[in-house]
Write a protein that holds these residues in place. Structure first.
Motif, mmCIF file in Angstrom:
data_model
loop_
_atom_site.group_PDB
_atom_site.id
_atom_site.type_symbol
_atom_site.label_atom_id
_atom_site.label_comp_id
_atom_site.label_asym_id
_atom_site.label_seq_id
_atom_site.Cartn_x
_atom_site.Cartn_y
_atom_site.Cartn_z
ATOM 1 N N UNK A 42 0.813 -1.213 0.000
ATOM 2 C CA UNK A 42 0.000 0.000 0.000
ATOM 3 C C UNK A 42 0.850 1.268 0.000
ATOM 4 N N UNK B 125 1.739 1.534 -3.628
ATOM 5 C CA UNK B 125 0.548 2.016 -4.327
ATOM 6 C C UNK B 125 0.408 3.530 -4.193
ATOM 7 N N UNK C 275 -7.475 15.775 -7.523
ATOM 8 C CA UNK C 275 -6.438 15.071 -8.276
ATOM 9 C C UNK C 275 -5.188 15.924 -8.459
ATOM 10 N N UNK D 116 -13.921 11.275 0.198
ATOM 11 C CA UNK D 116 -14.373 9.883 0.257
ATOM 12 C C UNK D 116 -15.875 9.780 0.063
ATOM 13 N N UNK E 158 -17.145 10.044 -3.530
ATOM 14 C CA UNK E 158 -17.071 8.796 -4.302
ATOM 15 C C UNK E 158 -18.419 8.089 -4.345
ATOM 16 N N UNK F 196 -21.693 7.919 -7.173
ATOM 17 C CA UNK F 196 -22.029 6.598 -7.696
ATOM 18 C C UNK F 196 -23.504 6.282 -7.534
ATOM 19 N N UNK G 258 -11.910 -1.526 -14.946
ATOM 20 C CA UNK G 258 -10.686 -1.439 -15.763
ATOM 21 C C UNK G 258 -10.268 -2.826 -16.255
ATOM 22 N N UNK H 252 -7.138 6.026 -15.714
ATOM 23 C CA UNK H 252 -7.124 6.913 -14.548
ATOM 24 C C UNK H 252 -8.211 6.664 -13.538
ATOM 25 N N UNK I 97 -8.329 3.573 -11.662
ATOM 26 C CA UNK I 97 -7.955 2.473 -10.753
ATOM 27 C C UNK I 97 -7.802 2.964 -9.319
ATOM 28 N N UNK I 98 -7.532 4.223 -9.131
ATOM 29 C CA UNK I 98 -7.324 4.755 -7.778
ATOM 30 C C UNK I 98 -8.528 5.529 -7.242
ATOM 31 N N UNK I 99 -9.684 5.325 -7.824
ATOM 32 C CA UNK I 99 -10.856 6.083 -7.385
ATOM 33 C C UNK I 99 -11.884 5.162 -6.733
ATOM 34 N N UNK I 100 -12.437 5.623 -5.634
ATOM 35 C CA UNK I 100 -13.515 4.891 -4.986
ATOM 36 C C UNK I 100 -14.789 4.962 -5.805
ATOM 37 N N UNK I 101 -15.842 4.339 -5.300
ATOM 38 C CA UNK I 101 -17.129 4.363 -5.994
ATOM 39 C C UNK I 101 -17.065 3.622 -7.312
ATOM 40 N N UNK I 102 -18.003 3.933 -8.199
ATOM 41 C CA UNK I 102 -18.020 3.293 -9.511
ATOM 42 C C UNK I 102 -18.367 4.306 -10.579
ATOM 43 N N UNK J 87 -16.206 4.967 0.776
ATOM 44 C CA UNK J 87 -15.377 5.641 -0.205
ATOM 45 C C UNK J 87 -13.909 5.341 -0.040
ATOM 46 N N UNK J 88 -13.095 6.179 -0.655
ATOM 47 C CA UNK J 88 -11.658 6.068 -0.484
ATOM 48 C C UNK J 88 -10.986 5.312 -1.610
ATOM 49 N N UNK J 89 -9.756 5.704 -1.859
ATOM 50 C CA UNK J 89 -8.885 5.056 -2.830
ATOM 51 C C UNK J 89 -8.796 3.565 -2.509
ATOM 52 N N UNK J 90 -9.118 2.696 -3.473
ATOM 53 C CA UNK J 90 -9.104 1.258 -3.171
ATOM 54 C C UNK J 90 -7.727 0.775 -2.710
ATOM 55 N N UNK J 91 -7.713 -0.078 -1.716
ATOM 56 C CA UNK J 91 -6.454 -0.665 -1.246
ATOM 57 C C UNK J 91 -5.908 -1.630 -2.290
ATOM 58 N N UNK K 218 -7.908 -3.874 -5.098
ATOM 59 C CA UNK K 218 -7.549 -3.794 -6.523
ATOM 60 C C UNK K 218 -7.178 -5.181 -7.055
#
Lengths: 324, 324, 324, 324
Positions: free
Chosen positions: A146, A149, B64, C154, C157, C161, D22, D60, D62-67, D256-260, D264
């Motif tokens: 992490x 990352x 970002x 957060x 996000x 969605x 992705x 761009x 891969x590092x974003x929470x949600x969908x 939320x939050x950047x996926x760990x 991923x």
């Protein structure tokens, strides 16, 4: 009679050792054992740097990287006379059980120690390289991943803004685990690891094509142990692909950081299983995490078997022709 | 008649440019201006890579790093014929106002452009080095400092666990601002910057004494522009202080990352003042942040004055004898 | 003769107090003063919970939120007999100078203490609300803002969605500073603070229009001190705008977290100026940060003037018609 | 002939969905499938909100929470007439395979859809509650746990500074997984979950004793689905233990939050296995992660079996008498 149990950290420190120390103190006391900290690895064993530990010693450390009791590599512990001193120090404190957090080098010393002095021990695999045979997981790996990352996410910001290739070098002298997983989870364009042969020429055509299709940047994740220097990979991007490039050696950034939930939970479980083993008169084992769950393995099986990188992961590496 | 306004990023990208783009679009529309993005700096001006921008283009970018519209250094823009083309491209789109986010190199090009073509512009100082004369703050500095902080905090975990000296190299070729502030706010033991002379010998006695008093590690923060290579500083720790040492070059990690609140707020204000200036017929200014608040300065005053590091900060650097 | 100096934290803790403690110990020792910690605010002064402090006490705390020496509100210190005891405790340890980190309530107690006992003191404004008159900045604000930023990033996000409105409640009972800056730097759609009147009806038309134009979510940032409960704002979104909504009260999350570079640097400077004042025989001052830099102000001027939110910031709040 | 494959997100969004999108696009193209995005869950299927997807769409993210493609709950999809429309929309685009990221409610709708229209599908368990039977891991759980960790770490700063009890409420209406793991990995003092009965009286003696021994604060982690409201737990601390207390409902911060890295990597693998299943003519399966690795399970086995929380974890909950 109350028994005494000690713990030490050996070799490179990892994030997760502090949560392990916390669980060690708490679970020892719950089991009516008196916990001791050995400071600075086997060096502390030899120099009698050993202290009784209490709840207070582990308060507020669960969220800190590194290890509160220090870690070290010890050349002296390779010599029998120092191991004899170490044993005397443990005896003087009536410590009969020992938990060691470390890598296979540390376990080898422990093995010798056991054969000579018959001290009950349990090893907990701890190294960010994830390269210990017999266990699918070593303490510290998830936090290291992490941290990598976080670094790659940040570098991508500037790479995509400025039309550049970045060669990011992770730790891993003989093992590409960190680089490979980071590649898969960062969406990087290239991954080079010691376990697999590569030929940069095969990527040339593909990468040039991608630039023509509008690609603005490349991220390459390479393990420190590949045959070429990272600077040579950067030069290849400049000369063959025609894109300005930079190298970023992540270095010890990868070792630190607030332990992730996974490393805290694994620390909790590793230590619980280690103390259970010692209480159950398993004298000489390594706690391993396998597909079947936690298993106790003989130290010989762990230190004398070469580590194999997960075949499934290797299969995932982008081949040069993958997207054609 | 509705007027058209354009924005571009030039030179090294900084975190805070995206929030600036968001404010640019929103505040332009509020003022009945039509906003345009110029992609990849002056290169986009020359290559006519200019697009009308809308709310949708800036949705979800405030958090970002980097810049959505790209940045670049442009050698062509140094030449009059390319500046002429640039002017034709702006004219074709009826763009009469231009905002440039960049450093003093970028502003010099802009100055020339103004003298030849009389296009109204406003510059926003943007560089993580914080080395632009006339402004106390350049966009991106706070995020860069917090990225460095994060890195040093992590490295300290492992330094203190393993008895090591770490030499951490920050950006700053001619300016030690990042290194100096990072030193003061990370509690590091040594700081070397291009602005002040140093003599490592003077630290030798003090550091050796501290090791004897129990110190386990040293962190040195050095700017990339000091006279010696970071590796030489590390060697000094090994040879003169007698402690294992490592170098960590933070590199482009410092440029990225989610913009801090300060950089988002400064972006908001810089752009607001820039658009206000253009609407107010200030034709050729740089928005500067000074002790008296935001001020418009003539471009000449900014680009032709050498930058001076804050005297108060320099005074704070630990002198070798400070704690004796 | 060596003089003794003490420090205490009073009222709500803020992130930045620990770096202040570190600088306090180091700068005291550099100035040949003996530093003391008073634990748990004025309560510790009364209960004689006062300890000499050393470098070791402040090692490894620069990156930790909260305060190592505890903070408290003290009703007893309002009473003269307890202040007399406090004075006796300080006298017994020959402490003649006192630094207090706190808000205006804490400073009022201090003022009384000074009038009765003539102890030299210096106050450092510390509150995440940023609502102390006379200073543009209070220790802890920047970290609180960045914690709020992290939370809103957060939540956005999931808001984007899932087509939802989120009402995010920040601290700020009488002061909307946190909410207002968070609004400007998170790109939220609505901001409600105690300082400005609002009429939700005015937003109804605009927000409905935006949904028709494709907007998927709303973020509203509201200060806890507004006239309505956050749940009522959420209900308004459901009933009037027709979008599912949720409330998120950030609560004490805002108080914690690793101090930002700005709060570490401000802590460093605030304490430096505070000790300089005491050494310079300024007996009864508050260190304030103003547009002209750090200034010493009389305690009366600080505690008896109502705080005014920055007019420029208020001006920036999106008016309901801003984007029409 | 090239086949078309679609993906949608249903129910509560989780961090990890974007990396899944992705991988979906990339692995589809590698396998000569044409990828489609269905926006806003089953609602998009009904409303024909379906678009062909390309590399650019997943750049761009891969590092974003949600969908990125939105998620929704759909009441209409419960009705046969809307499912018929959905099928017509898929047919019109020649989409013959469908991947659904969601929870068991979403899978039940899918099951019905399959029985009526025989569309090949594969489900990927995605919910932060980790309460889907048959799989040990649901996408999004690790990121949610790390967001909770971050929050508790921050709150502990202020709890320990101010002598307070904090009741922290996590998500989990019927499942205590998040609360339980967070308890074990945050070193909290109390954990209450729906799966186990509790009697606060049993903790009273122990907690009072700990305060006498010097404990300054308590952290209680409770799942939202326990029988009492969090405020009642806070009141218990105030009335029975005699310590000021606060409630913090973490709410959607957890989503939320950047996926760990773990989320991923799991996203990468889940999607790879899902597409492999569809290509291999498995028509109606859920990809589950079990101790034996990834396994395909029949949808019936997943949706009709009640979820059981890991017995080993439950065993770890601190009993009231644990430390006596």
């Amino acid at each position: 009679m109350k028994q005494n149990i000690a713990i030490l950290c050996s070799g490179g420190d990892v994030s997760g050792m502090n949560p392990a120390l916390k669980r060690f103190v708490e679970y020892s006391l719950q089991n009516n054992l008196t916990p001791y900290f050995v400071y600075d690895g086997y060096e502390g064993l030899i120099d009698n740097n050993i202290q009784k530990a209490s709840y207070c010693d582990v308060s507020g450390i669960i969220n800190r990287g590194g290890t509160k009791i220090g870690s070290a590599r010890s050349k002296r512990f390779m010599q029998v006379e120092y191991r004899n001193i170490a044993k005397q120090n443990l005896d003087a404190l009536h410590v009969t059980m020992l938990i060691v957090l470390g890598g296979d080098g540390s376990f080898r010393g422990l093995h010798q120690f056991y054969k000579e002095h018959n001290i009950k021990f349990c090893g907990v695999p701890s190294t960010i390289d994830n390269d210990i045979s017999g266990t699918d997981y070593c303490l510290g790996v998830d936090t290291a991943l992490n941290m990598i990352k976080f670094s790659i996410d940040s570098i991508r910001d500037t790479a995509s803004s400025f039309k550049r290739a970045f060669v990011i070098e992770t730790m891993g002298n003989k093992c590409g685990y960190l680089a490979l997983v980071s590649h898969l989870t960062s969406g990087s364009e290239l991954c080079l690891i010691p376990e697999t042969a590569y030929n940069l020429n095969e990527y040339e055509q593909k990468f040039k094509q991608e630039i023509q299709n509008g690609r603005r940047y490349f991220i390459a994740v390479v393990a420190e142990g590949i045959k070429e220097d990272s600077k040579e990979i950067a030069r290849w991007f400049e000369e063959k692909i025609g894109i300005e490039s930079r190298v970023n050696v992540l270095g010890h950034l990868q070792r630190g950081g607030n332990p992730t939930v996974k490393d805290r939970l694994m620390a909790y479980k590793f230590i619980t299983y280690a103390i259970d083993a010692l209480l159950d008169n398993k004298n000489e084992t390594i706690v391993c995490y396998t597909k079947e769950g936690f298993r106790y393995k003989e130290i010989n099986a762990v230190v004398n078997t070469p580590y194999q990188l997960d075949e499934e992961l290797i299969k995932f590496i982008n081949s040069p022709k993958a997207t054609e």
